[in-house]
Design a protein around this motif. Sequence first.
Motif, PDB file in Angstrom:
ATOM      1  N   UNK A   1       3.370  -8.802  -1.875  1.00 16.12           N
ATOM      2  CA  UNK A   1       2.862  -8.050  -0.304  1.00 16.12           C
ATOM      3  C   UNK A   1       1.533  -7.960  -0.418  1.00 16.12           C
ATOM      4  N   UNK A   2       0.985  -7.818   0.764  1.00 12.87           N
ATOM      5  CA  UNK A   2      -0.790  -7.809   0.886  1.00 12.87           C
ATOM      6  C   UNK A   2      -1.340  -6.950  -0.316  1.00 12.87           C
ATOM      7  N   UNK A   3      -1.011  -5.706  -0.501  1.00 16.61           N
ATOM      8  CA  UNK A   3      -1.674  -4.696  -1.328  1.00 16.61           C
ATOM      9  C   UNK A   3      -1.497  -5.285  -2.840  1.00 16.61           C
ATOM     10  N   UNK A   4      -0.887  -6.130  -3.101  1.00 15.40           N
ATOM     11  CA  UNK A   4      -0.902  -6.663  -4.206  1.00 15.40           C
ATOM     12  C   UNK A   4      -2.328  -7.593  -4.749  1.00 15.40           C
ATOM     13  N   UNK A   5      -2.893  -7.818  -3.804  1.00 13.00           N
ATOM     14  CA  UNK A   5      -4.093  -8.638  -3.845  1.00 13.00           C
ATOM     15  C   UNK A   5      -5.112  -7.894  -4.747  1.00 13.00           C
ATOM     16  N   UNK A   6      -4.999  -6.654  -4.845  1.00 11.92           N
ATOM     17  CA  UNK A   6      -5.691  -5.562  -5.615  1.00 11.92           C
ATOM     18  C   UNK A   6      -5.698  -5.984  -7.181  1.00 11.92           C
ATOM     19  N   UNK A   7      -4.646  -6.608  -7.528  1.00  8.37           N
ATOM     20  CA  UNK A   7      -4.377  -7.209  -8.732  1.00  8.37           C
ATOM     21  C   UNK A   7      -5.333  -8.073  -9.171  1.00  8.37           C
ATOM     22  N   UNK A   8      -5.758  -8.954  -8.117  1.00 13.02           N
ATOM     23  CA  UNK A   8      -6.754  -9.960  -8.665  1.00 13.02           C
ATOM     24  C   UNK A   8      -8.183  -9.801  -7.876  1.00 13.02           C
ATOM     25  N   UNK A   9      -8.413  -8.981  -7.066  1.00 16.93           N
ATOM     26  CA  UNK A   9      -9.564  -8.877  -6.348  1.00 16.93           C
ATOM     27  C   UNK A   9     -10.763  -8.390  -7.253  1.00 16.93           C
ATOM     28  N   UNK A  10     -10.581  -7.285  -8.036  1.00 18.21           N
ATOM     29  CA  UNK A  10     -11.907  -6.836  -8.855  1.00 18.21           C
ATOM     30  C   UNK A  10     -12.178  -8.090  -9.830  1.00 18.21           C
ATOM     31  N   UNK A  11     -11.399  -8.774 -10.330  1.00 19.11           N
ATOM     32  CA  UNK A  11     -11.758  -9.957 -11.403  1.00 19.11           C
ATOM     33  C   UNK A  11     -12.264 -10.888 -10.563  1.00 19.11           C
TER      34      UNK A  11
END
Length: 312
Positions: free
Chosen positions: A209-219
């Motif tokens: 899902x699009x909001x899952x991108x926060x899983x990788x974005x900060x790293x």
Amino acid sequence: MGGIFLTLTALAAGLLARRLGQNAALVAGIVGLNPMMTWQFPGDGHNDAMMAFFGVVALGLVIEPGWRLRGAGVVAGLASAACKYALVLASPVVAAYWWPRYRYPLAFLAAAGGGLVLMLYVLGIGPVQNGALGPAGAIIQTSPWRWLQLWFDTGSQGNDRLVVASYMLYLFILGFIMIYHRLETKTDLVAAVGVAMTFFLYFCSPGYHPWYIVWCLPFAALSNSRWLMVGAVAFTLTAFLPILALNWQITLGDAWHIGNPVEWSTALMWLATAAAAYVGWRGRDWTHLGRSASTKAAGPKFAARQRKRAGA
């Protein structure tokens, strides 16, 4: 709460970037001012930003040499897992950073543990069949695994096989990162976690899902790797395409005569993200999988040019 923890995640990422000698404002902005993130979290009910915040805090602690701080990082990691399991997928990379001499056995243990979980899923043992997996066991329209589902017209049993195949692919990618990614500095570990989580979402998550991108974005933002930073930002921006297609698919079909608009927009998202990452990567080493750019540059020809310039 989603908006609050998105802000806290951006703040934590910025502070960690400053500790690593990076542009703190840029890193915080990539996370906290990202259009997809501000679209999804302040007005929605997802707890992914909460998980990401504790994950960034955990990473900021486990990169330190002292075991007291590393222990605190483990506690923060457990708090992240209590919100959502996702960042557990990258935790074996931390173990490889702590004990680099045991990369191979640690990679084997990670593969074996993941394989055991998949076997329990296939056999229907434990809580995995009672809704504990949620979207992790689904194949949705905005995932490229949906294309395989359509092409091969899989039934429910075939869908389970696709889900298992996607996670098996991630276990292979994870083992490759644990064995071959450079893990000599703190930034190396952050980059390795960013690569693992980005590749999981991009290649191995049929329930994306699009909001899952926060899983990788900060790293990815903290990786100090241009291709990964550009690719992750492009991933967030192009993720709007399937959202628009989902909401306007009837109009796109009736007025614009576009068949399967969600599938086409998903393909465009994946291709555009890959193209952006390639543009960011071109001319640079691939996240230190091999000799670094500085090592390549420090060859005899480079030294000769430097002597010539000094003589001039």
